[in-house]
Design an enzyme around this catalytic site. Sequence first.
Site, short mmCIF file in Angstrom:
data_model
loop_
_atom_site.label_atom_id
_atom_site.label_comp_id
_atom_site.label_asym_id
_atom_site.label_seq_id
_atom_site.Cartn_x
_atom_site.Cartn_y
_atom_site.Cartn_z
N ILE A 21 -10.51 2.88 -5.62
CA ILE A 21 -11.34 1.69 -5.39
C ILE A 21 -11.14 1.18 -3.97
CG2 ILE A 21 -11.83 -0.65 -6.19
CD1 ILE A 21 -10.74 0.25 -8.97
N LEU B 160 5.07 -1.26 -0.20
CA LEU B 160 5.08 -2.73 -0.23
C LEU B 160 6.42 -3.30 -0.68
CD1 LEU B 160 1.64 -3.85 -1.72
CD2 LEU B 160 2.36 -3.80 0.65
N SER C 83 -7.84 -6.85 -14.06
CA SER C 83 -8.47 -5.87 -14.96
C SER C 83 -8.92 -6.55 -16.24
CB SER C 83 -7.42 -4.80 -15.28
OG SER C 83 -7.83 -4.05 -16.39
N TYR D 33 1.42 -1.97 -18.33
CA TYR D 33 0.48 -2.06 -17.19
C TYR D 33 -0.32 -3.36 -17.27
CZ TYR D 33 -3.92 -1.50 -14.68
OH TYR D 33 -5.01 -1.74 -13.88
N LYS E 181 -0.59 -7.15 -14.93
CA LYS E 181 -1.78 -7.88 -14.42
C LYS E 181 -1.76 -9.33 -14.89
CE LYS E 181 -3.65 -4.40 -12.23
NZ LYS E 181 -3.53 -4.33 -10.77
N PHE F 84 -14.02 -4.10 -14.94
CA PHE F 84 -14.23 -3.43 -16.22
C PHE F 84 -13.98 -1.93 -16.01
CE2 PHE F 84 -14.95 -6.58 -19.46
CZ PHE F 84 -14.68 -7.70 -18.67
N ASN F 85 -14.94 -1.03 -16.20
CA ASN F 85 -14.61 0.41 -16.07
C ASN F 85 -15.28 1.02 -14.84
OD1 ASN F 85 -13.91 -0.26 -18.90
ND2 ASN F 85 -13.42 1.91 -19.01
N ASN G 226 -8.68 9.01 -17.67
CA ASN G 226 -9.93 8.26 -17.86
C ASN G 226 -11.10 9.18 -18.17
OD1 ASN G 226 -8.41 6.51 -15.41
ND2 ASN G 226 -9.07 5.41 -17.22
N ARG H 48 -17.70 0.84 -23.65
CA ARG H 48 -17.11 0.18 -22.48
C ARG H 48 -18.21 -0.23 -21.51
NH1 ARG H 48 -13.64 0.50 -25.48
NH2 ARG H 48 -11.50 1.21 -25.28
N GLY I 146 -3.90 2.11 -28.98
CA GLY I 146 -4.11 0.97 -28.08
C GLY I 146 -5.55 0.77 -27.67
N ASP I 147 -6.45 1.73 -27.97
CA ASP I 147 -7.86 1.56 -27.56
C ASP I 147 -8.56 0.54 -28.44
OD1 ASP I 147 -8.04 3.24 -25.42
OD2 ASP I 147 -9.10 4.86 -26.46
P1 NAD Z 1 -5.34 4.23 -7.13
O1 NAD Z 1 -4.08 4.73 -7.74
O2 NAD Z 1 -6.38 5.22 -6.75
O3 NAD Z 1 -5.01 3.33 -5.85
C1 NAD Z 1 -3.83 2.54 -5.77
C2 NAD Z 1 -3.19 2.80 -4.42
O4 NAD Z 1 -2.01 1.99 -4.31
C3 NAD Z 1 -2.77 4.26 -4.22
O5 NAD Z 1 -3.31 4.75 -3.01
C4 NAD Z 1 -1.23 4.20 -4.16
O6 NAD Z 1 -0.73 5.18 -3.28
C5 NAD Z 1 -1.00 2.77 -3.68
N1 NAD Z 1 0.30 2.18 -4.06
C6 NAD Z 1 0.85 2.07 -5.30
N2 NAD Z 1 2.05 1.49 -5.23
C7 NAD Z 1 2.28 1.20 -3.92
C8 NAD Z 1 3.34 0.58 -3.20
N3 NAD Z 1 4.47 0.15 -3.83
N4 NAD Z 1 3.23 0.43 -1.86
C9 NAD Z 1 2.12 0.86 -1.22
N5 NAD Z 1 1.08 1.46 -1.84
C10 NAD Z 1 1.16 1.63 -3.17
O7 NAD Z 1 -5.96 3.14 -8.15
P2 NAD Z 1 -7.41 2.49 -8.18
O8 NAD Z 1 -8.16 3.04 -9.34
O9 NAD Z 1 -8.04 2.53 -6.82
O10 NAD Z 1 -7.02 1.00 -8.56
C11 NAD Z 1 -6.82 0.01 -7.56
C12 NAD Z 1 -6.42 -1.30 -8.22
O11 NAD Z 1 -7.41 -1.67 -9.19
C13 NAD Z 1 -5.10 -1.22 -8.99
O12 NAD Z 1 -4.41 -2.45 -8.82
C14 NAD Z 1 -5.53 -1.06 -10.43
O13 NAD Z 1 -4.57 -1.56 -11.32
C15 NAD Z 1 -6.80 -1.91 -10.44
N6 NAD Z 1 -7.74 -1.53 -11.50
C16 NAD Z 1 -8.22 -0.24 -11.56
C17 NAD Z 1 -9.09 0.13 -12.58
C18 NAD Z 1 -9.61 1.55 -12.68
O14 NAD Z 1 -10.18 1.89 -13.73
N7 NAD Z 1 -9.47 2.39 -11.66
C19 NAD Z 1 -9.50 -0.82 -13.53
C20 NAD Z 1 -9.01 -2.13 -13.44
C21 NAD Z 1 -8.12 -2.47 -12.41
N1 UDP Z 2 -12.07 8.39 -23.68
C1 UDP Z 2 -12.26 9.56 -24.40
N2 UDP Z 2 -11.69 10.71 -23.92
C2 UDP Z 2 -10.95 10.75 -22.77
C3 UDP Z 2 -10.77 9.55 -22.05
C4 UDP Z 2 -11.33 8.38 -22.55
O1 UDP Z 2 -12.93 9.56 -25.43
O2 UDP Z 2 -10.45 11.83 -22.40
C5 UDP Z 2 -12.71 7.15 -24.17
C6 UDP Z 2 -11.72 6.01 -24.47
O3 UDP Z 2 -11.26 6.11 -25.80
C7 UDP Z 2 -12.60 4.77 -24.22
C8 UDP Z 2 -13.55 5.23 -23.10
O4 UDP Z 2 -13.55 6.67 -23.14
O5 UDP Z 2 -13.39 4.48 -25.37
C9 UDP Z 2 -13.09 4.77 -21.70
O6 UDP Z 2 -11.73 5.15 -21.55
P1 UDP Z 2 -11.00 5.07 -20.13
O7 UDP Z 2 -9.62 5.63 -20.33
O8 UDP Z 2 -11.84 5.70 -19.08
O9 UDP Z 2 -10.95 3.51 -19.81
P2 UDP Z 2 -10.29 2.29 -20.64
O10 UDP Z 2 -11.44 1.49 -21.14
O11 UDP Z 2 -9.43 2.86 -21.70
O12 UDP Z 2 -9.53 1.58 -19.57
#
Ligand code: NAD
Ligand code: UDP
Length: 346
Positions: free
Chosen positions: A13, A60, A125, A149, A153, A178-179, A199, A231, A302-303
């Site tokens: 992201i 960090l 999240s 996790y 948050k 969200f997703n 995912n 989702r 947990g889903d």
């Molecule tokens: P990502 O793992 O691709 O990116 C996270 C980055 O943080 C990585 O580049 C990692 O190297 C860096 N990082 C982790 N710990 C560190 C530390 N101690 N010092 C410096 N760098 C560090 O994850 P993402 O999917 O891009 O997610 C970004 C943020 O969004 C996260 O906080 C995650 O929890 C949140 N988020 C993600 C999702 C999703 O589905 N991807 C959904 C909800 C929230």
């Molecule tokens: N899911 C699935 N198979 C997979 C990964 C995810 O069926 O290999 C389903 C999961 O049960 C949920 C949706 O896809 O209903 C989205 O899951 P994901 O892990 O991407 O995100 P979450 O909402 O759990 O953060």
Amino acid sequence: MKTILVTGGMGFIGSHVCVSLLEQGLHVIIVDNLCNSNTEVLNRIDQITGKKPLFYPVNLLDEDALSAVFKRHNIDAVIHFAALKAVGESSCIPLSYYYNNITCSLVLFNVMEKYKVFNLVFSSSATVYGEHNPIPYVENYPLSATNPYGRTKVMIEEILQDAARADPRWNISLLRYFNPIGAHPSGLMGEDPNGIPNNLMPFITQVAVGKRDALNVFGGDYPTKDGTGVRDYIHVVDLALGHIKALEKLIASPNNNCVRSNSISAYNLGAGKGYSVLEVVKAFEKASGKKINYVISPRREGDLAEFFADVSKASEELGWKVERSLDDMCEDAWNWQSKNPEGYLS
Ligand code: NAD
Ligand code: UDP
């Protein structure tokens, strides 16, 4: 020109947000320890925008190294992505998750306070809504979480609420994603998970390129439209633009950096509607022309059956809503995966 520090900016992201920031003409500094990312991201950002952000390979948790970055640059705002994010893994190694996610946030917030940088966008999240709130989720619901996790948050949101209550100079946006799926439409940037994807979308794209045999659909007996989990999927570029809107609001705040009333707000960033796993599979097949083999498997622990966002607050207060459809998300995810079958190492 405003300078934005992006922690975790090399990740999925964060890298898309860096592109949007650079396209807005902002100066971007990334701090990332590369524990879940690759420096090739910098070249890709350069190819898309014609600009390379400044990059510090800093953990960090290392307060001195982080302070040196704040000392060297005049930072106007921070977007804090850096975290470990795998839900299942967080139950196996909870202490690592609490240590990394909570401690690095505390180090960051303390350094920000020391250098009087009070504008913050935090990556939260939808997981903070726990398992008992009715859908669609609204920002003022009580928070809880079902895994370490998610609890990191909730805790960080609470820490920031306390900080903002105690010191009105804080100006904070809590963005509850969200997703997020999809990829940059250029096919140069996308999601590049280590090992077996947790995912849904990266698993589907890896089945499509032949890296995995079949998708396990976790649960076919939920009380949803077709029995599979529902989702709220959001295109990562729409999500990135939500950060720009949140940042604009923080920076434009008339009381910015002056004494004023507490400013901390949470916003849902989602599309506001849900799709089932099988609907995503079907949309992906249409976008890619590939057949996705799947087997209906037991539910994943947990889903939840179904959740999606109420997005009216982000629309009314940030002037933001999604513009990209599920078809766009699938087309862009396929464009990225087919051009980069091994991710950034392709
Ligand atoms: P990502 O793992 O691709 O990116 C996270 C980055 O943080 C990585 O580049 C990692 O190297 C860096 N990082 C982790 N710990 C560190 C530390 N101690 N010092 C410096 N760098 C560090 O994850 P993402 O999917 O891009 O997610 C970004 C943020 O969004 C996260 O906080 C995650 O929890 C949140 N988020 C993600 C999702 C999703 O589905 N991807 C959904 C909800 C929230
Ligand atoms: N899911 C699935 N198979 C997979 C990964 C995810 O069926 O290999 C389903 C999961 O049960 C949920 C949706 O896809 O209903 C989205 O899951 P994901 O892990 O991407 O995100 P979450 O909402 O759990 O953060």
